[in-house]
Design an enzyme around this catalytic site. Structure first.
Site, PDB file in Angstrom:
ATOM      1  N   SER A 122      -9.027  -4.361   4.847  1.00 41.59           N
ATOM      2  CA  SER A 122      -8.353  -5.514   5.456  1.00 41.59           C
ATOM      3  C   SER A 122      -8.222  -6.728   4.550  1.00 41.59           C
ATOM      4  CB  SER A 122      -9.075  -5.908   6.749  1.00 41.59           C
ATOM      5  OG  SER A 122      -8.808  -4.968   7.762  1.00 41.59           O
ATOM      6  N   LYS A 125      -4.778  -8.089   4.347  1.00 47.34           N
ATOM      7  CA  LYS A 125      -4.201  -9.053   5.289  1.00 47.34           C
ATOM      8  C   LYS A 125      -4.028 -10.446   4.684  1.00 47.34           C
ATOM      9  CE  LYS A 125      -5.735  -6.756   9.561  1.00 47.34           C
ATOM     10  NZ  LYS A 125      -6.696  -5.705   9.200  1.00 47.34           N
ATOM     11  N   SER A 182      -9.343 -10.131  11.993  1.00 48.85           N
ATOM     12  CA  SER A 182      -8.748  -8.981  11.303  1.00 48.85           C
ATOM     13  C   SER A 182      -7.894  -8.124  12.234  1.00 48.85           C
ATOM     14  CB  SER A 182      -9.848  -8.116  10.674  1.00 48.85           C
ATOM     15  OG  SER A 182      -9.357  -7.395   9.566  1.00 48.85           O
TER      16      SER A 182
END
Length: 377
Positions: A122, A125, A182
């Site tokens: 993640s 992101k 997240s």
């Protein structure tokens, strides 16, 4: 008297003129040493570079010898090694790669395997955040989720903020949900709102990767869900983190600890989001001088976590040292607490050039490399 076919005569004259022009053109190509296909390619390149293609002249084309002279190379944003650079060497560190960057000078203070390809999970992101922030004109604009958005995320067991099909939220809600908790629902909403689909949004992400001059990164989705063709490096993630921190909107999101989404029919009070980074670092502090207490003016102010079974625990944090900014990225740490402890150890040993001060008193000389592995190309 026989009538003359004047139309036919004119046609013959036209053909003769064309033949003469072709002959003259061929002679010119021979003299200049150019081939027709090359001249065509260069002309196309010049048209693309100039804002007013109609003003391009034959002289401009003849001066271009190859396409490299008209195609701009991406500017590298990679940090350089500082004069006091140190190889990270900490006993018990579980991360398989790490880098500490002075964000103010764009120099690498310390590092270990930071050019190795890894799965970022993640941490992806942060680039999603940056690309979205650069393309959203109105943060109050809304996006309505559908079951086609939410159902696949549930099937993939992706982390989510909790938005539901039929729920309408703002772009600002999506940004904070993607980073603080997240949320893959946040990244899905951003991708669809900005580009119409995740596939098109990923094209924007990879274009941004090229713009940043990164050579060790390729993304195939906006959330960081595992894919063998989705990879990065600790160094590239540090560059992405810095680029995001240089954007005011992204900086506010990355350093926020809490945020409540808009009130909707599905969530009448909104959804309260608490930063995973803030939760992970709670109770930890940076103690460079070894006195057992937190150093004055030094604190981790934000960042992004990541996890998949393949990537293990990845982490990028931003630290403020009395106004001076640092970025630390670690990948494939053993567990969520170890990922924080790996970074705290790096900050305490190498922050602000203190590595030489700590070298004599720190007899830890072996870095745990059992988890080091490279991502398949």
């Amino acid at each position: 008297m026989k009538r003359t076919n004047k139309k036919g005569g004119a046609a013959i004259v036209a053909v003769l003129i064309v033949i003469m022009l072709v002959a003259v053109g061929s002679a010119a190509l021979v003299v200049t040493g150019r081939y027709t296909i090359q001249a065509s390619k260069v002309a196309d390149a010049v048209v693309k570079v100039n804002s007013k293609p109609e003003e391009s002249s034959s002289e401009e084309v003849s001066e271009v010898d190859d396409l490299s002279s008209v195609v701009e190379e991406p500017v590298s944003n990679y940090p350089v090694k500082s004069a006091n650079y140190q190889d990270i060497n900490i006993k018990g560190m579980t991360a398989n790669s790490a880098i500490l960057v002075d964000a103010d000078t764009n120099e690498i203070v310390a590092g270990y395997n930071y050019e190795k390809k890894v799965y970022p999970a993640s941490l992806t992101k942060m680039l999603t955040l940056l690309v979205a922030a650069e393309n959203i004109q109105d943060m109050d604009a809304t996006y309505k989720f559908t079951s086609d958005d939410i159902d696949p995320l549930i099937e993939d067991n992706a982390s989510r903020a909790g938005f539901e099909a039929g729920e309408t939220v703002t772009m600002k809600d999506l940004l904070y949900s993607a980073i603080l908790v997240s949320g893959a629902d946040g990244t899905t909403g951003l991708a669809n709102a900005v580009a119409g689909s995740e596939e098109k949004f990923v094209e924007l992400m990879n274009a941004k990767i090229q713009e940043l001059g990164l050579t060790g990164t390729k993304f195939v989705n906006a959330s960081g869900l595992h894919n063998k063709n989705h990879y990065s490096t600790a160094q590239d993630i540090a560059v992405i983190t810095k680029a995001a921190m240089d954007n005011e909107t992204c900086r506010e999101v990355l350093t926020a600890t809490k945020y409540t989404t808009s009130k909707t029919k599905q969530h009448k009070d909104g959804i309260e989001l608490t930063s995973i980074v803030a939760q992970r670092i709670e109770g930890y502090y940076v103690d460079c001088d070894g006195d057992g207490e937190a150093d004055d003016g030094i604190s981790i102010e934000g960042g992004k976590t990541g996890f998949t079974d393949e990537a293990k625990y990845t982490l990028s944090t931003i630290l403020d040292d009395n106004g001076h900014k640092y970025i630390c990225v670690t990948t494939k740490s053993k567990d969520e607490l170890k990922s924080v402890e790996d970074q705290i150890a790096i900050y305490e040993k190498y922050l602000g050039g203190k590595a030489s001060d700590n070298k004599d008193k720190d007899s830890k000389t072996d870095t745990d490399t059992s988890s080091v592995s490279e991502v398949e190309d």
